[in-house]
Design an enzyme around this catalytic site. Structure first.
Site, PDB file in Angstrom:
ATOM      1  N   LYS A  12      -5.525  69.492   4.067  1.00  0.00           N
ATOM      2  CA  LYS A  12      -4.177  70.087   4.126  1.00  0.00           C
ATOM      3  C   LYS A  12      -4.202  71.521   3.588  1.00  0.00           C
ATOM      4  O   LYS A  12      -5.165  72.244   3.784  1.00  0.00           O
ATOM      5  CB  LYS A  12      -3.182  69.213   3.350  1.00  0.00           C
ATOM      6  CG  LYS A  12      -3.162  67.774   3.828  1.00  0.00           C
ATOM      7  CD  LYS A  12      -1.954  67.030   3.347  1.00  0.00           C
ATOM      8  CE  LYS A  12      -2.056  65.578   3.789  1.00  0.00           C
ATOM      9  NZ  LYS A  12      -0.867  64.800   3.528  1.00  0.00           N
ATOM     10  N   HIS A  98      -0.958  65.946  13.598  1.00  0.00           N
ATOM     11  CA  HIS A  98      -0.785  65.314  12.288  1.00  0.00           C
ATOM     12  C   HIS A  98       0.703  65.167  12.002  1.00  0.00           C
ATOM     13  O   HIS A  98       1.523  66.010  12.424  1.00  0.00           O
ATOM     14  CB  HIS A  98      -1.453  66.169  11.196  1.00  0.00           C
ATOM     15  CG  HIS A  98      -1.385  65.520   9.844  1.00  0.00           C
ATOM     16  ND1 HIS A  98      -0.318  65.705   9.005  1.00  0.00           N
ATOM     17  CD2 HIS A  98      -2.221  64.654   9.212  1.00  0.00           C
ATOM     18  CE1 HIS A  98      -0.511  64.997   7.900  1.00  0.00           C
ATOM     19  NE2 HIS A  98      -1.657  64.346   8.000  1.00  0.00           N
ATOM     20  N   GLU A 100       2.537  65.882   9.621  1.00  0.00           N
ATOM     21  CA  GLU A 100       3.235  67.071   9.091  1.00  0.00           C
ATOM     22  C   GLU A 100       3.462  68.124  10.183  1.00  0.00           C
ATOM     23  O   GLU A 100       4.468  68.832  10.167  1.00  0.00           O
ATOM     24  CB  GLU A 100       2.453  67.640   7.891  1.00  0.00           C
ATOM     25  CG  GLU A 100       2.611  66.732   6.685  1.00  0.00           C
ATOM     26  CD  GLU A 100       1.424  66.694   5.744  1.00  0.00           C
ATOM     27  OE1 GLU A 100       0.572  67.591   5.776  1.00  0.00           O
ATOM     28  OE2 GLU A 100       1.341  65.716   4.956  1.00  0.00           O
ATOM     29  N   GLU A 170      -1.508  56.913  11.763  1.00  0.00           N
ATOM     30  CA  GLU A 170      -0.993  57.245  10.437  1.00  0.00           C
ATOM     31  C   GLU A 170       0.520  57.080  10.440  1.00  0.00           C
ATOM     32  O   GLU A 170       1.254  58.028  10.799  1.00  0.00           O
ATOM     33  CB  GLU A 170      -1.333  58.697  10.098  1.00  0.00           C
ATOM     34  CG  GLU A 170      -2.819  58.981  10.083  1.00  0.00           C
ATOM     35  CD  GLU A 170      -3.126  60.216   9.246  1.00  0.00           C
ATOM     36  OE1 GLU A 170      -3.712  60.045   8.171  1.00  0.00           O
ATOM     37  OE2 GLU A 170      -2.750  61.320   9.638  1.00  0.00           O
TER      38      GLU A 170
HETATM   39  C1  PEP Z   1      -2.629  62.285   5.568  1.00  0.00           C
HETATM   40  O1  PEP Z   1      -1.827  63.135   5.216  1.00  0.00           O
HETATM   41  O2  PEP Z   1      -3.088  62.300   6.718  1.00  0.00           O
HETATM   42  C2  PEP Z   1      -3.027  61.251   4.624  1.00  0.00           C
HETATM   43  C3  PEP Z   1      -3.694  60.233   5.100  1.00  0.00           C
HETATM   44  O3  PEP Z   1      -2.690  61.449   3.312  1.00  0.00           O
HETATM   45  P1  PEP Z   1      -2.733  60.390   2.107  1.00  0.00           P
HETATM   46  O4  PEP Z   1      -3.988  59.565   2.226  1.00  0.00           O
HETATM   47  O5  PEP Z   1      -2.712  61.219   0.885  1.00  0.00           O
HETATM   48  O6  PEP Z   1      -1.507  59.527   2.247  1.00  0.00           O
END
Ligand code: PEP
Length: 261
Positions: A12, A98, A100, A170
């Site tokens: 990130k 992603h 975000e 995710e």
């Molecule tokens: C992500 O942002 O893709 C992620 C998996 O973060 P985290 O493992 O910190 O939840």
């Protein structure tokens, strides 16, 4: 031999150039003894660290990726980075869509599709991230959302390019400091939906596409997640950002898979 396991992290907007190189070198040093026939390790640093990373780390041990990419090769796109520019750096993969990017920066499935096609046409591995929001889960439309993200995101991709596609599931509600990790059962169920949809799109060849789980993976849940039959790897955020801790998580997950039978 067990199936190859995928482990990766998106850094990130964290870590300076120096901290990134230090992290990558330690990660390689720690994980060197694990055969790369058995694991695929990849790290996705900030754009500003990428060039230095490509020069300072041995890519036989860790693949490097970009966090985003514009679909155009050049033009009036202030602030964007093109596939040609990333190609100059010689990186291996590009992460697309992603959570975000989709939810903070408003990217759409149609844009992710343009990026996926541009990444594949430039011979990068395209890591397409998908996942439902908390509301979508509550309305019972997670399957539909994932199927839409896949069908639009991968629209027009040729069968010959399947070998360069990776998927990260995710769920939006599971990511980051306020996230709740998906249970292993829930993640497995969604991974099955994803794999079925990929076979619908590409036929049996789609079974080669690795599907990784990401979202609050940590040393406590990594083992339960990685042993699920439809989970091919773990995409880890916070729990991966110290090389020694990521190494430990990888080893424990891999040992659990190796000792399964
Ligand atoms: C992500 O942002 O893709 C992620 C998996 O973060 P985290 O493992 O910190 O939840």
């Amino acid at each position: 031999m067990n199936k190859k396991l995928y482990f990766g992290s998106n850094l990130k907007m964290y870590k300076s150039i120096k901290a990134t190189i230090d992290y990558l070198q330690r990660l390689i040093e720690n994980t060197k003894d694990i055969s790369r026939d058995e694991i695929e390790l990849f790290i996705i640093p900030s754009y500003t660290s990428l060039e230095s990373a490509t020069k300072n780390v041995d890519r036989n041990y860790v693949k490097l990726g970009a966090q985003n990419m514009c679909w155009e090769e050049e033009g009036q796109f202030t602030g964007e980075i093109s596939p040609v520019m990333l190609d100059e750096l010689g990186i291996n993969l590009v992460m697309i869509g992603h959570s975000e990017r989709r939810h903070v920066f408003g990217e759409t499935d149609v844009e992710e599709n343009l990026k996926v096609k541009a990444a594949l046409n430039h011979n990068f591995t395209a890591l397409l991230c998908i996942g439902e929001t908390e509301d979508e889960k509550r309305y019972g439309i997670s399957d539909e959302v994932l199927r839409t993200q896949l069908k639009v995101g991968l629209h027009g991709v040729a069968l010959s390019q399947v070998g360069n596609i990776w998927i990260a599931y995710e769920p939006v509600w599971s990511i980051g400091v306020n996230g709740t990790p998906a249970t292993a059962d829930y993640a497995e169920k969604m991974h099955k939906v994803i794999k079925e949809c990929l076979v619908e799109i590409f036929g049996e060849k789609a079974l080669e596409i690795p599907v990784l789980y990401g979202g609050s993976v940590n040393p406590n849940n990594a083992k339960d997640l990685i042993v699920q039959p439809s989970i091919d790897g773990l995409f880890v955020g916070r729990a991966a950002w110290q090389a020694e801790k990521f190494d430990q998580l990888i080893r424990e997950a891999k040992d659990t898979v190796d000792n399964q039978k």
